[in-house]
Design a protein around this motif. Structure first.
Motif, PDB file in Angstrom:
ATOM      1  N   THR A 303      43.711 -33.336  56.064  1.00 32.12           N
ATOM      2  CA  THR A 303      44.114 -32.190  56.108  1.00 32.12           C
ATOM      3  C   THR A 303      45.891 -32.277  54.803  1.00 32.12           C
ATOM      4  O   THR A 303      46.491 -31.710  54.615  1.00 32.12           O
ATOM      5  CB  THR A 303      44.589 -31.043  57.237  1.00 32.12           C
ATOM      6  N   GLU A 304      46.099 -34.125  55.647  1.00 38.40           N
ATOM      7  CA  GLU A 304      47.540 -34.141  55.162  1.00 38.40           C
ATOM      8  C   GLU A 304      47.451 -34.045  53.596  1.00 38.40           C
ATOM      9  O   GLU A 304      48.718 -34.675  52.747  1.00 38.40           O
ATOM     10  CB  GLU A 304      47.884 -35.627  55.648  1.00 38.40           C
ATOM     11  N   TYR A 305      45.931 -34.328  53.011  1.00 39.20           N
ATOM     12  CA  TYR A 305      45.897 -34.824  51.200  1.00 39.20           C
ATOM     13  C   TYR A 305      44.979 -33.215  51.089  1.00 39.20           C
ATOM     14  O   TYR A 305      44.307 -33.328  50.316  1.00 39.20           O
ATOM     15  CB  TYR A 305      45.351 -35.834  51.001  1.00 39.20           C
ATOM     16  N   ARG A 306      45.220 -31.543  51.723  1.00 38.06           N
ATOM     17  CA  ARG A 306      45.204 -30.781  50.553  1.00 38.06           C
ATOM     18  C   ARG A 306      43.412 -30.436  51.349  1.00 38.06           C
ATOM     19  O   ARG A 306      43.309 -29.186  50.555  1.00 38.06           O
ATOM     20  CB  ARG A 306      45.290 -30.672  49.467  1.00 38.06           C
ATOM     21  N   ASP A 307      43.110 -31.091  52.290  1.00 34.18           N
ATOM     22  CA  ASP A 307      42.211 -30.870  52.527  1.00 34.18           C
ATOM     23  C   ASP A 307      41.581 -29.495  53.705  1.00 34.18           C
ATOM     24  O   ASP A 307      42.536 -28.969  53.777  1.00 34.18           O
ATOM     25  CB  ASP A 307      41.113 -31.951  53.030  1.00 34.18           C
ATOM     26  N   ASP A 308      40.974 -28.769  53.412  1.00 30.36           N
ATOM     27  CA  ASP A 308      40.459 -27.464  54.385  1.00 30.36           C
ATOM     28  C   ASP A 308      40.688 -28.193  55.804  1.00 30.36           C
ATOM     29  O   ASP A 308      40.961 -26.989  57.252  1.00 30.36           O
ATOM     30  CB  ASP A 308      39.596 -27.139  53.843  1.00 30.36           C
ATOM     31  N   LYS A 309      40.315 -29.481  56.354  1.00 30.54           N
ATOM     32  CA  LYS A 309      39.951 -29.758  57.986  1.00 30.54           C
ATOM     33  C   LYS A 309      40.062 -31.244  57.405  1.00 30.54           C
ATOM     34  O   LYS A 309      39.591 -32.144  56.689  1.00 30.54           O
ATOM     35  CB  LYS A 309      38.964 -28.800  58.349  1.00 30.54           C
ATOM     36  N   ASP A 310      40.233 -31.502  58.682  1.00 31.24           N
ATOM     37  CA  ASP A 310      39.486 -32.952  59.008  1.00 31.24           C
ATOM     38  C   ASP A 310      38.176 -33.638  58.723  1.00 31.24           C
ATOM     39  O   ASP A 310      37.885 -32.853  59.486  1.00 31.24           O
ATOM     40  CB  ASP A 310      41.122 -33.652  60.501  1.00 31.24           C
ATOM     41  N   ARG A 311      38.353 -34.873  58.599  1.00 24.87           N
ATOM     42  CA  ARG A 311      37.076 -35.511  58.850  1.00 24.87           C
ATOM     43  C   ARG A 311      37.655 -36.605  59.335  1.00 24.87           C
ATOM     44  O   ARG A 311      37.193 -36.734  59.760  1.00 24.87           O
ATOM     45  CB  ARG A 311      36.770 -35.690  57.348  1.00 24.87           C
ATOM     46  N   VAL A 312      35.337 -36.661  60.001  1.00 21.66           N
ATOM     47  CA  VAL A 312      34.882 -37.619  60.683  1.00 21.66           C
ATOM     48  C   VAL A 312      34.562 -38.783  60.015  1.00 21.66           C
ATOM     49  O   VAL A 312      33.932 -38.846  58.799  1.00 21.66           O
ATOM     50  CB  VAL A 312      33.873 -37.244  62.099  1.00 21.66           C
ATOM     51  N   MET A 313      34.757 -40.116  60.163  1.00 24.71           N
ATOM     52  CA  MET A 313      34.321 -41.410  60.017  1.00 24.71           C
ATOM     53  C   MET A 313      33.697 -41.627  60.371  1.00 24.71           C
ATOM     54  O   MET A 313      32.992 -42.262  59.658  1.00 24.71           O
ATOM     55  CB  MET A 313      36.228 -42.292  59.861  1.00 24.71           C
ATOM     56  N   LYS A 314      33.743 -42.187  61.338  1.00 24.61           N
ATOM     57  CA  LYS A 314      33.063 -42.584  62.770  1.00 24.61           C
ATOM     58  C   LYS A 314      31.893 -42.412  63.709  1.00 24.61           C
ATOM     59  O   LYS A 314      33.301 -41.071  64.041  1.00 24.61           O
ATOM     60  CB  LYS A 314      33.779 -43.780  62.547  1.00 24.61           C
ATOM     61  N   LYS A 315      31.278 -40.994  63.725  1.00 22.94           N
ATOM     62  CA  LYS A 315      30.376 -40.921  64.904  1.00 22.94           C
ATOM     63  C   LYS A 315      30.413 -41.415  66.071  1.00 22.94           C
ATOM     64  O   LYS A 315      30.648 -42.244  66.372  1.00 22.94           O
ATOM     65  CB  LYS A 315      29.034 -40.047  64.372  1.00 22.94           C
ATOM     66  N   SER A 316      30.165 -40.229  67.462  1.00 22.53           N
ATOM     67  CA  SER A 316      29.936 -41.389  68.658  1.00 22.53           C
ATOM     68  C   SER A 316      29.484 -41.919  68.571  1.00 22.53           C
ATOM     69  O   SER A 316      29.354 -42.848  69.356  1.00 22.53           O
ATOM     70  CB  SER A 316      29.646 -39.409  69.694  1.00 22.53           C
ATOM     71  N   ASP A 317      28.320 -41.734  67.969  1.00 21.48           N
ATOM     72  CA  ASP A 317      26.722 -43.165  67.774  1.00 21.48           C
ATOM     73  C   ASP A 317      28.016 -43.860  67.091  1.00 21.48           C
ATOM     74  O   ASP A 317      26.992 -45.468  67.024  1.00 21.48           O
ATOM     75  CB  ASP A 317      25.899 -42.744  67.216  1.00 21.48           C
ATOM     76  N   GLY A 318      28.578 -44.130  67.006  1.00 23.22           N
ATOM     77  CA  GLY A 318      28.827 -45.758  66.056  1.00 23.22           C
ATOM     78  C   GLY A 318      29.052 -46.231  64.225  1.00 23.22           C
ATOM     79  O   GLY A 318      29.390 -46.658  64.001  1.00 23.22           O
ATOM     80  N   THR A 319      27.844 -44.830  64.466  1.00 26.62           N
ATOM     81  CA  THR A 319      27.952 -44.866  62.230  1.00 26.62           C
ATOM     82  C   THR A 319      29.115 -44.352  61.386  1.00 26.62           C
ATOM     83  O   THR A 319      29.354 -43.479  62.300  1.00 26.62           O
ATOM     84  CB  THR A 319      26.270 -44.279  62.494  1.00 26.62           C
ATOM     85  N   TYR A 320      29.162 -44.562  60.621  1.00 23.49           N
ATOM     86  CA  TYR A 320      30.169 -44.155  59.361  1.00 23.49           C
ATOM     87  C   TYR A 320      29.320 -42.795  58.978  1.00 23.49           C
ATOM     88  O   TYR A 320      28.362 -42.732  58.602  1.00 23.49           O
ATOM     89  CB  TYR A 320      30.540 -45.181  58.519  1.00 23.49           C
TER      90      TYR A 320
END
Length: 361
Positions: A303-320
């Motif tokens: 969102t600091e770069y004009r996206d509408d919401k923050d995004r998940v990079m690494k899920k809780s299962d450890g995958t990207y």
């Protein structure tokens, strides 16, 4: 209009301008444009409006002085048929018939070299296009990307750029795992809709064809890789994955060859993990303070770069998530020495563009 003709017109305007700005520090830029409306002429110039205010004169009066000088220039008559003033002070020129026809002689004389230049000499540019996931056959959208990417690459090459045509293969992640389990299910005799058929599996007939050739222990090869021979073991999921990806890459190669599109390089997503590029990218973002943890997942502050919401990079299962290796891949493009990177993407990639751009920034 030929470049030499454009330069001549610029020189004529420079000569007409000289007495008007003598004794001043003005250094206006002479810009020649093609009028949007062809009835206005062949060339338009706003020079009069640029210098009118600092000279404290009416733009049309300045334009009249410039036009009078152009008309009085005998050397310009074989090139400029007429010069007229329009609106608040635009100068519209019409070229002579002979000067228009000159381009035909030049085209015939230069042949295939016509239009080429050295504008991009010593500049490395990468054009990434098609980049279809090896999870199914190519479709008409990929054909569109192939035509655009190849044509754009040719245009840049004609201007002296060192162009690399690249195909980026997503040969890792959830979609590839789904491909492998789909082929495995078919190899075990299951069909879409049957009990035990994976819920997220690919259901196309091509999955059955891959499974059949896998059981037959056939050998396939992609354009840029070593041959892969199927083990035929339905429990060997790694062999199934490797064979299925190579099988579909081979099918895509055949389609692209038939289409007349060639690539200089194929870049595999799996290499980004193998070479530690993905981990390094994530580590850089963490150290830059652009991430945070929430609900067991790692998020990027897009969102600091004009996206509408923050995004998940690494899920809780450890995958990207899928855009993380894309950020790493584009970082590698700069590391490889390219000064410009162009992507030809599909209509469903708008979200990806925003996230990758945020990651790179």
């Amino acid at each position: 209009m030929l470049a030499a003709q454009k330069q001549r017109i610029t020189d004529y305007f420079q000569a007409a301008l000289a007495p008007l700005i003598a004794g001043t520090e003005l250094k206006p830029e002479i810009v020649l444009e093609r009028p949007r409306d062809p009835s206005h002429g062949d060339v338009a110039c706003n020079l009069a409006m640029q210098i009118a205010r600092p000279l404290k004169k009416n733009p049309r009066d300045v334009a009249q002085a410039l036009v009078a000088a152009l008309r009085a220039n005998a050397a310009a008559r074989d090139l400029i048929a007429s010069a007229e003033i329009a609106g608040p002070g635009f100068i519209n020129l019409r070229l002579t018939d002979a000067s228009r026809q000159e381009i035909v002689r030049v085209v015939l004389q230069q042949g295939p070299a016509y239009g080429n230049s050295t504008l991009g000499a010593n500049k490395k540019i990468i054009v990434e296009f098609v980049s279809a996931n090896p999870t199914g056959p190519l479709h008409v959208g990929h054909g569109r990307q192939g035509a655009l990417g190849d044509a754009l690459s040719a245009v840049y090459q004609s201007q002296g750029y060192e162009v690399t045509r690249e195909f980026y293969y997503n040969d890792a992640g959830v979609q590839i795992a789904t491909l492998a389990t789909s082929v495995q299910a078919r190899a075990k005799g299951l069909k879409p809709g049957a009990a035990g058929w994976p819920e997220s599996a690919y259901n196309g007939d091509y999955i059955q064809e891959i499974a059949k050739d896998f059981l037959a222990k056939k050998t396939v090869a992609a354009a840029d890789g070593a041959p892969v021979t199927a083990s035929g073991d339905v429990d060997d999921i790694e062999s199934i994955r490797h064979f299925a990806v190579t099988y579909l890459r081979h099918e895509q190669d055949l389609d692209l060859q038939a289409f007349g599109v060639k690539f200089d390089n194929y870049y595999l997503e799996s290499s980004l993990y193998k070479d530690g590029k993905v981990a390094a990218t994530v580590d850089t973002l963490i150290k830059a303070g652009k991430t945070y943890e929430q609900d067991g997942a790692l998020w990027m502050r897009t969102t600091e770069y004009r996206d509408d919401k923050d995004r998940v990079m690494k899920k809780s299962d450890g995958t990207y998530t899928y855009f993380v290796p894309d950020v790493a891949y584009h970082t590698v493009k700069w590391q490889r020495g390219f000064t410009q990177a162009i992507n030809v993407q599909g209509s469903d990639h708008h979200g990806t563009i925003a996230r990758v751009r945020a990651g790179l920034q």
